[in-house]
Motif scaffolding. Sequence first.
Motif, mmCIF file in Angstrom:
data_model
loop_
_atom_site.group_PDB
_atom_site.id
_atom_site.type_symbol
_atom_site.label_atom_id
_atom_site.label_comp_id
_atom_site.label_asym_id
_atom_site.label_seq_id
_atom_site.Cartn_x
_atom_site.Cartn_y
_atom_site.Cartn_z
ATOM 1 N N ALA A 119 0.993 -1.231 0.158
ATOM 2 C CA ALA A 119 0.038 -0.112 -0.078
ATOM 3 C C ALA A 119 0.769 1.209 -0.129
ATOM 4 O O ALA A 119 1.940 1.143 0.674
ATOM 5 N N LEU A 120 0.424 2.384 -0.712
ATOM 6 C CA LEU A 120 1.250 3.365 -0.812
ATOM 7 C C LEU A 120 0.296 4.800 -0.264
ATOM 8 O O LEU A 120 -0.855 4.842 -0.889
ATOM 9 N N ASP A 121 0.846 5.310 0.506
ATOM 10 C CA ASP A 121 0.071 6.809 0.849
ATOM 11 C C ASP A 121 0.980 7.795 0.106
ATOM 12 O O ASP A 121 2.222 7.872 0.507
ATOM 13 N N MET A 122 0.284 8.513 -0.724
ATOM 14 C CA MET A 122 1.234 9.611 -1.436
ATOM 15 C C MET A 122 0.682 11.169 -1.111
ATOM 16 O O MET A 122 -0.702 11.403 -1.284
ATOM 17 N N GLU A 123 1.698 12.072 -1.438
ATOM 18 C CA GLU A 123 1.192 13.308 -1.534
ATOM 19 C C GLU A 123 2.052 14.016 -2.351
ATOM 20 O O GLU A 123 3.277 13.822 -2.494
ATOM 21 N N VAL A 124 1.581 15.069 -2.982
ATOM 22 C CA VAL A 124 2.563 15.895 -3.973
ATOM 23 C C VAL A 124 2.045 17.632 -3.709
ATOM 24 O O VAL A 124 0.818 17.643 -3.334
ATOM 25 N N ASP A 125 2.879 18.380 -3.472
ATOM 26 C CA ASP A 125 2.855 19.600 -3.079
ATOM 27 C C ASP A 125 3.180 20.628 -4.379
ATOM 28 O O ASP A 125 4.121 20.231 -4.946
ATOM 29 N N PHE A 126 2.372 21.504 -4.565
ATOM 30 C CA PHE A 126 2.529 22.568 -5.499
ATOM 31 C C PHE A 126 2.498 23.913 -4.869
ATOM 32 O O PHE A 126 1.719 24.097 -3.909
ATOM 33 N N ASP A 127 3.190 25.102 -5.372
ATOM 34 C CA ASP A 127 2.973 26.438 -5.338
ATOM 35 C C ASP A 127 2.326 27.083 -6.181
ATOM 36 O O ASP A 127 3.050 27.186 -7.309
ATOM 37 N N LEU A 128 1.075 27.505 -6.242
ATOM 38 C CA LEU A 128 0.330 27.978 -7.383
ATOM 39 C C LEU A 128 0.992 29.535 -7.702
ATOM 40 O O LEU A 128 0.616 30.007 -8.964
ATOM 41 N N GLN A 129 1.827 29.765 -6.929
ATOM 42 C CA GLN A 129 2.569 31.206 -7.407
ATOM 43 C C GLN A 129 3.180 31.011 -8.656
ATOM 44 O O GLN A 129 2.999 32.237 -9.611
ATOM 45 N N GLY A 130 3.833 29.926 -9.092
ATOM 46 C CA GLY A 130 4.536 29.886 -10.399
ATOM 47 C C GLY A 130 3.488 29.618 -11.541
ATOM 48 O O GLY A 130 3.499 30.395 -12.698
ATOM 49 N N PHE A 131 2.573 28.813 -11.315
ATOM 50 C CA PHE A 131 1.385 28.637 -12.265
ATOM 51 C C PHE A 131 0.767 30.021 -12.443
ATOM 52 O O PHE A 131 0.511 30.283 -13.677
ATOM 53 N N LEU A 132 0.395 30.822 -11.658
ATOM 54 C CA LEU A 132 -0.360 32.120 -11.706
ATOM 55 C C LEU A 132 0.109 33.021 -12.138
ATOM 56 O O LEU A 132 -0.151 34.287 -12.287
#
Length: 190
Positions: A119-132
């Motif tokens: 079983a895998l518990d996964m998370e990914v983090d983004f900082d929307l300041q770059g996208f926006l």
Amino acid sequence: MTTSAKSAELNGVDRDALTATIDAVKATPALAKVSFSLGSAWLTGCRQRAVTGDVTQNGAVVTDREATYTFESDEPAALLGTDTAASPGEYVLQALAGCYAVTFATNAAVRGIELSSLALDMEVDFDLQGFLNLDDSVRPGAQQIRVDVRVESPNASDEQLRELTAAVQRRSPIRDTLANPVDVVTTLVK
């Protein structure tokens, strides 16, 4: 299934087929060259639909794959979407989870390790300041991906499972794709 056929399978992996594949690639390294394709169309807003295309190996289309699969993506309402499908960020995690499952199962089979659960518990983090486009010093891509692995085996020690997990990190094609620069060529075709 006969007893001998059962012994050839471990973790749902046909060990004879795995050995044959390894031997074939050793004999003909060009067989290691595999390409996947996908066609995608924007629907509206943050939604898109994609359909799998041809798989090629050694420059030739794999003809025994007849199925195609459809994926849709959207964003949660809080991120300007309509929340009708998984987000692209969740698909990134799914791609990594799927590749980890393949890599765990096959690497465990090669080592003779029987997996009773993974079983895998996964998370990914983004900082929307770059996208926006709010802060050029912030990259629009993922900042970090975290994976907690829970693996159990009736015939492997904790040390063997740690070694297997380390091997999976070294051998997973999707992890390598995410962890290292990849040449992405985008061309406007009219």
